[in-house]
Write a protein that holds these residues in place. Structure first.
Motif, mmCIF file in Angstrom:
data_model
loop_
_atom_site.group_PDB
_atom_site.id
_atom_site.type_symbol
_atom_site.label_atom_id
_atom_site.label_comp_id
_atom_site.label_asym_id
_atom_site.label_seq_id
_atom_site.Cartn_x
_atom_site.Cartn_y
_atom_site.Cartn_z
ATOM 1 N N LEU A 52 0.819 -1.237 0.189
ATOM 2 C CA LEU A 52 -0.234 -0.364 0.003
ATOM 3 C C LEU A 52 0.660 1.371 -0.036
ATOM 4 N N VAL A 53 1.517 1.028 1.023
ATOM 5 C CA VAL A 53 3.046 2.312 1.119
ATOM 6 C C VAL A 53 3.836 3.122 -0.481
ATOM 7 N N TYR A 54 3.982 1.638 -0.890
ATOM 8 C CA TYR A 54 4.611 1.126 -2.545
ATOM 9 C C TYR A 54 3.851 2.100 -3.375
ATOM 10 N N CYS A 55 2.486 1.567 -3.596
ATOM 11 C CA CYS A 55 1.567 2.477 -4.097
ATOM 12 C C CYS A 55 1.462 3.857 -4.282
ATOM 13 N N MET A 56 1.520 4.132 -3.447
ATOM 14 C CA MET A 56 1.241 5.432 -2.840
ATOM 15 C C MET A 56 2.101 7.276 -3.236
ATOM 16 N N GLU A 57 3.230 6.220 -3.068
ATOM 17 C CA GLU A 57 4.442 6.103 -2.817
ATOM 18 C C GLU A 57 4.740 6.611 -4.784
ATOM 19 N N TYR A 58 4.045 4.898 -5.527
ATOM 20 C CA TYR A 58 4.196 5.472 -7.248
ATOM 21 C C TYR A 58 3.390 6.472 -7.731
ATOM 22 N N LEU A 59 1.847 6.830 -6.470
ATOM 23 C CA LEU A 59 0.984 7.776 -7.271
ATOM 24 C C LEU A 59 1.226 8.791 -6.907
ATOM 25 N N LEU A 60 2.374 9.785 -5.819
ATOM 26 C CA LEU A 60 2.930 10.326 -5.759
ATOM 27 C C LEU A 60 4.146 10.960 -7.231
ATOM 28 N N GLU A 61 4.497 9.971 -7.636
ATOM 29 C CA GLU A 61 5.288 9.991 -8.419
ATOM 30 C C GLU A 61 4.988 10.305 -10.091
ATOM 31 N N ASN A 62 4.203 9.807 -9.861
ATOM 32 C CA ASN A 62 2.541 10.123 -11.237
ATOM 33 C C ASN A 62 1.938 10.824 -11.134
ATOM 34 N N MET A 63 1.527 12.003 -10.507
ATOM 35 C CA MET A 63 1.163 12.830 -10.309
ATOM 36 C C MET A 63 -0.166 13.661 -11.721
ATOM 37 N N ASP A 64 0.744 12.816 -12.513
ATOM 38 C CA ASP A 64 0.378 14.158 -13.411
ATOM 39 C C ASP A 64 -1.487 12.975 -14.268
ATOM 40 N N TRP A 65 -0.892 11.541 -13.598
ATOM 41 C CA TRP A 65 -2.591 11.402 -14.310
ATOM 42 C C TRP A 65 -3.136 11.104 -13.597
ATOM 43 N N LEU A 66 -3.180 11.942 -12.416
ATOM 44 C CA LEU A 66 -4.267 12.467 -11.463
ATOM 45 C C LEU A 66 -5.159 13.855 -11.492
ATOM 46 N N GLU A 67 -3.969 14.790 -11.869
ATOM 47 C CA GLU A 67 -4.057 15.980 -12.390
ATOM 48 C C GLU A 67 -5.172 15.956 -13.501
ATOM 49 N N GLU A 68 -4.557 14.961 -15.001
ATOM 50 C CA GLU A 68 -5.389 14.250 -16.113
ATOM 51 C C GLU A 68 -7.075 14.401 -15.490
ATOM 52 N N CYS A 69 -7.301 12.916 -14.718
ATOM 53 C CA CYS A 69 -8.599 12.386 -14.879
ATOM 54 C C CYS A 69 -8.790 13.720 -14.274
ATOM 55 N N LEU A 70 -8.082 14.598 -12.969
ATOM 56 C CA LEU A 70 -9.447 15.901 -12.192
ATOM 57 C C LEU A 70 -9.891 16.725 -13.376
ATOM 58 N N ASP A 71 -8.944 17.449 -13.859
ATOM 59 C CA ASP A 71 -9.485 18.515 -15.383
ATOM 60 C C ASP A 71 -10.583 17.844 -16.087
ATOM 61 N N ALA A 72 -10.644 16.401 -16.338
ATOM 62 C CA ALA A 72 -11.737 15.596 -17.081
ATOM 63 C C ALA A 72 -13.239 16.612 -16.393
ATOM 64 N N TYR A 73 -13.626 17.285 -15.270
ATOM 65 C CA TYR A 73 -14.105 17.526 -14.567
ATOM 66 C C TYR A 73 -14.593 19.109 -14.501
ATOM 67 N N ASP A 74 -15.851 18.993 -14.180
ATOM 68 C CA ASP A 74 -16.154 21.111 -14.213
ATOM 69 C C ASP A 74 -15.933 21.396 -12.711
ATOM 70 N N ASP A 75 -15.347 22.798 -12.543
ATOM 71 C CA ASP A 75 -16.000 23.461 -11.015
ATOM 72 C C ASP A 75 -17.132 22.778 -10.649
#
Length: 300
Positions: A52-75
């Motif tokens: 679990l710790v590894y996965c969350m640290e991996y997400l930190l290294e790939n935050m562009d994935w999260l940013e792209e997902c969030l940008d798909a939604y309006d304010d």
């Protein structure tokens, strides 16, 4: 999710828990599409916590994935982000803090609120309830966000028992009335100590007082007396520590809980209104007119 249209909002649920197994509803996007605990455990031979710790640290290294997902939604869209429940990710490892800091940099600083969910079955055990309150306080301080504490699964707990705990004026009163059986911090009255054994972490140290030939000797009686005195001393110290913890919670009055019963629409609405108030949600949104149905005006 079904209450979203009634409250004039478009709600989406996001999964950021790489150890999640299944959902009874659709998720907007899922971290398991990026990485999952099961895959990490299999490939790296790690245990559940390490994976679990590894996965969350991996997400930190790939935050562009999260940013792209969030940008798909309006304010004006409402995102509920389901995060991992392991408290270590919030108090011992700065991984969640770094994710929150990145969200702030993306402009979500005034739009986020943390909701700490505690199982309502904790209410039936005062010691667990105090422990849950400490965890809630620790998470609130660590995440540095507007914070709401929720008691979930209230439909599984006796309403009278839950109300008794929530109506207590302080954590110290809760412990003295329910947790310590009114013992007042482990006094010298041995009867009070015996009565509160069901709440004591040292009850396994109690001597066997059943009548027997061995216990009639003076040597054995002395040994039993010494053991009892040691047990009582430990209980007094433990109760004093618990009272100090309760005083900490009471002094700052920063922890409170809102009960949530998923079978009651008013309960869900109350939690939603509390979360809205924490971040002043909706103040900068356009006013939407009511969407009246064809049955408006019909006589009952």
């Amino acid at each position: 999710l079904s209450l979203g249209p009634k409250h004039r909002r478009n709600i989406h649920v996001v999964n950021l828990d790489p150890a999640a197994e299944h959902f009874r509803y659709d998720v907007a996007f899922d971290i398991r599409d990026l990485i999952s605990v099961d895959d990490v455990m299999e490939e790296l031979q790690l245990g559940p916590n390490g994976a679990l710790v590894y996965c969350m640290e991996y997400l930190l290294e790939n935050m562009d994935w999260l940013e792209e997902c969030l940008d798909a939604y309006d304010d004006d869209e409402y995102l509920i982000i389901d995060c991992p429940g392991q408290i270590e990710l919030y108090t011992h490892i700065p991984v969640m803090n770094k994710i929150i800091d990145q969200l702030r940099m993306w402009g979500y600083s005034d739009k986020m609120v943390s909701v700490f969910v505690v199982d309502a079955t904790f209410v039936t055990d005062p010691a667990k309830f105090i422990s849950g309150s400490l965890l809630a306080l620790s998470a609130m301080i660590s995440m540095q966000l507007p914070h709401v504490n929720v008691l979930s699964k209230c439909d599984l707990v006796e309403e009278a028992s839950m109300d008794t705990v929530l109506e207590m004026e302080s954590a110290l009163q809760l412990w003295n009335v329910l947790g310590n059986n009114g013992g007042g911090g482990g006094g010298d009255n041995s009867n009070e100590l015996v009565d509160s054994n069901s709440f004591s972490p040292f009850r396994h140290l109690q001597p066997n007082t059943a009548p027997s030939a061995a216990t009639t000797t003076s040597t054995t009686t002395t040994a039993v007396s010494e053991t009892t005195q040691k047990r009582q001393q430990r209980e007094r110290k433990w109760n004093q520590l618990t009272e100090a913890i309760c005083s900490l919670l009471d002094d700052y009055s920063m922890v409170g809980f809102i009960p949530l019963n998923i079978n009651e629409e008013d309960s869900i609405a109350h939690v939603l209104a509390t979360v809205d108030h924490a971040i002043q949600y909706g103040e900068d949104l356009e006013v939407k007119g009511a969407d009246y149905g064809d049955d408006v005006g019909e006589e009952e």
